[in-house]
Design an enzyme around this catalytic site. Structure first.
Site, short mmCIF file in Angstrom:
data_model
loop_
_atom_site.label_atom_id
_atom_site.label_comp_id
_atom_site.label_asym_id
_atom_site.label_seq_id
_atom_site.Cartn_x
_atom_site.Cartn_y
_atom_site.Cartn_z
N PHE A 151 -11.61 31.36 -48.07
CA PHE A 151 -10.74 32.13 -49.00
C PHE A 151 -9.27 31.74 -48.64
O PHE A 151 -8.19 32.48 -48.52
CB PHE A 151 -10.90 33.69 -48.48
CG PHE A 151 -10.62 34.73 -49.45
CD1 PHE A 151 -11.39 34.95 -50.29
CD2 PHE A 151 -9.49 35.60 -49.37
CE1 PHE A 151 -11.44 35.91 -51.52
CE2 PHE A 151 -9.20 36.64 -50.23
CZ PHE A 151 -10.10 36.61 -51.57
N GLY A 152 -9.25 30.35 -49.24
CA GLY A 152 -7.96 29.80 -49.72
C GLY A 152 -7.52 29.97 -51.05
O GLY A 152 -8.13 30.92 -51.76
N ARG A 153 -6.71 29.16 -51.42
CA ARG A 153 -6.48 29.33 -52.98
C ARG A 153 -7.37 29.20 -54.01
O ARG A 153 -7.38 30.11 -54.85
CB ARG A 153 -5.36 27.94 -53.32
CG ARG A 153 -4.68 28.04 -54.50
CD ARG A 153 -3.76 26.82 -54.71
NE ARG A 153 -2.82 26.71 -53.61
CZ ARG A 153 -2.70 25.79 -52.76
NH1 ARG A 153 -3.73 25.07 -52.54
NH2 ARG A 153 -1.70 25.90 -51.83
N ILE A 154 -8.44 28.44 -53.83
CA ILE A 154 -9.33 28.33 -54.75
C ILE A 154 -10.24 29.53 -54.54
O ILE A 154 -10.51 30.41 -55.41
CB ILE A 154 -10.34 27.14 -54.56
CG1 ILE A 154 -9.52 25.77 -55.17
CG2 ILE A 154 -11.72 27.22 -55.43
CD1 ILE A 154 -9.99 24.64 -55.11
N ARG A 174 -11.80 31.45 -41.73
CA ARG A 174 -11.74 31.14 -40.30
C ARG A 174 -10.42 31.90 -39.92
O ARG A 174 -10.61 32.34 -38.52
CB ARG A 174 -11.17 29.63 -40.03
CG ARG A 174 -12.12 28.23 -40.59
CD ARG A 174 -11.60 27.00 -40.30
NE ARG A 174 -11.00 26.90 -41.36
CZ ARG A 174 -10.28 25.56 -41.49
NH1 ARG A 174 -10.42 24.63 -40.75
NH2 ARG A 174 -9.55 25.30 -42.76
N THR A 175 -9.50 32.30 -40.65
CA THR A 175 -8.26 33.29 -40.21
C THR A 175 -8.50 34.42 -41.11
O THR A 175 -8.39 34.38 -42.36
CB THR A 175 -6.97 32.62 -40.27
OG1 THR A 175 -7.05 31.40 -39.70
CG2 THR A 175 -6.14 33.41 -39.77
N ALA A 234 -17.84 23.42 -53.03
CA ALA A 234 -16.83 22.91 -51.95
C ALA A 234 -17.28 21.58 -51.84
O ALA A 234 -16.59 20.85 -52.43
CB ALA A 234 -17.39 23.92 -50.75
N ARG A 235 -18.16 21.22 -50.92
CA ARG A 235 -18.58 20.10 -50.79
C ARG A 235 -20.29 20.01 -50.46
O ARG A 235 -20.79 20.88 -50.01
CB ARG A 235 -18.01 19.17 -49.71
CG ARG A 235 -16.63 18.95 -49.63
CD ARG A 235 -16.51 17.74 -50.66
NE ARG A 235 -14.99 17.35 -50.96
CZ ARG A 235 -14.42 17.90 -52.13
NH1 ARG A 235 -14.93 18.57 -52.82
NH2 ARG A 235 -13.12 17.10 -52.32
N GLU A 264 -23.89 11.92 -53.38
CA GLU A 264 -23.49 11.85 -54.85
C GLU A 264 -23.24 10.22 -55.21
O GLU A 264 -22.69 9.43 -54.44
CB GLU A 264 -22.10 12.39 -55.15
CG GLU A 264 -22.00 13.91 -55.19
CD GLU A 264 -20.94 14.57 -55.50
OE1 GLU A 264 -19.94 14.12 -55.64
OE2 GLU A 264 -20.81 15.77 -55.24
N HIS A 282 -20.23 17.40 -60.23
CA HIS A 282 -18.89 17.31 -59.52
C HIS A 282 -17.84 17.25 -60.60
O HIS A 282 -17.04 16.38 -60.48
CB HIS A 282 -18.65 16.12 -58.31
CG HIS A 282 -17.86 16.16 -57.50
ND1 HIS A 282 -17.83 15.66 -55.97
CD2 HIS A 282 -16.63 17.04 -57.39
CE1 HIS A 282 -16.85 16.15 -55.37
NE2 HIS A 282 -16.01 16.91 -56.18
#
Length: 324
Positions: A151-154, A174-175, A234-235, A264, A282
């Site tokens: 739940f960061g910026r993106i 994580r936080t 994500a990845r 990929e 991607h």
């Protein structure tokens, strides 16, 4: 004498035009191979790369003049940034300009997989007209629960866009956020297990780390609702693709959408058999405006390094360099 910057691929002139007078910029007509880059990298103070072109110890050892590496995008798993710091080389990425375009693509995949737009398009093109009066193969976006891992910026931008169409949002990070911020963003924290069990669609938006590799495996997929969908922006390595194939094939989950893959540009070959999977190459940040902004954000950081200015905020190995 002008410092020299090598670009790993061709790009529109407007992406780098404002730096042309100050620096000697080499712009290839086509993508340079790793070997072509290796052959000339010792002539350059700056190098701008992409995820398809690794910056490893071998390349960094050859790059005797190199001061900075710029990257198109946030993820820098293809760059050995710790070793770069040992060599005194800064690594700059583009964390801000990539966010909205990426979140937009992820949100669209969420809406698509819930409503089955791409799947139904395939059916019509192949002569299958399946439009029952009371369908059970799709789900309304409004009222559905979106679970976001990372739940960061993106992740927050994805949440906001999906809330606009009436989705409820739960998250895991994580936080954990403060109660005040959770209330402001109208989101609810859940543990990994709780989120997997409760979400109608799950969006992965975390970085790739040792903890997030195969974060979604068969055990995780079996915790999801059989009506639920998975979206990976994500990845690729955050998802066990073989397990995903089995889950989609055997109805363990309803559907999935992936913009990223483990190997990929060669996704696990059995995934191509599936009708309930959307795949994009991607390209979540793939609008011209976004890509131009990404180049300029990364190159602004590069230029600051080449000018001898304080290390920019988008230098990902800044602490290591400062502690040298």
């Amino acid at each position: 004498m002008k410092k020299k910057i090598l670009l790993a691929c061709n790009m529109p002139e407007e992406a780098y035009a404002k730096y042309k007078d100050e620096f000697d910029i080499t712009v290839p007509e086509e993508w340079l191979s790793y070997d072509e880059i290796y052959d000339v990298i010792d002539q350059y103070e700056g190098y701008f790369t992409l995820s398809e072109r690794p910056v490893d110890k071998k390349l960094l050892d050859k790059a005797v003049k190199l001061e900075v590496v710029g990257n198109l995008g946030v993820g820098t798993n293809h760059i050995d940034s710790d070793y770069a710091a040992e060599k005194g080389v800064a690594v700059c990425n583009s964390p801000l300009s990539v966010s909205d375009g990426t979140a937009e693509h992820i949100a669209i995949m969420i809406f698509d997989i819930l409503r089955g737009i791409t799947r139904q398009d395939r059916w019509v093109r192949n002569g299958k007209w399946f439009a029952p009066q009371f369908p059970t193969h799709n789900m309304a976006v409004n009222g559905a629960t979106l679970g976001i891992f990372g739940f960061g910026r993106i992740g927050r931008m994805v949440a906001k866009k999906c809330q606009g169409l009436g989705m409820k949002v739960v998250y895991n990070n994580r936080t954990r956020l403060s109660e005040e911020l959770e209330k402001e963003l109208d989101v609810t924290y859940m543990t990994k297990e709780e989120l997997l069990k409760n979400a109608d669609v799950i969006s992965l938006n975390m970085p790739l780390t040792a903890d997030s590799e195969h974060f979604i495996d068969m055990d995780a997929l079996k915790l999801m609702k059989p009506t639920a969908c998975l979206v990976n922006g994500a990845r690729g390595a955050c998802v066990d693709e073989k397990a995903l194939y089995e889950a989609l094939k055997n109805g363990i989950i309803r559907g999935a959408a992936c913009d990223v893959f483990e190997n990929e540009p060669h996704p696990y070959e059995k995934l191509f058999e599936l009708d309930n999977l959307i795949m994009t190459p991607h390209c979540a940040s793939g609008t011209l405006a976004t890509r131009l902004a990404m180049v300029q954000e990364s190159m602004d950081g590069m230029v600051a390094v080449l000018r001898g200015e304080p290390l920019p905020v988008n230098c990902i190995n800044k602490k290591l360099l400062e502690n040298k």
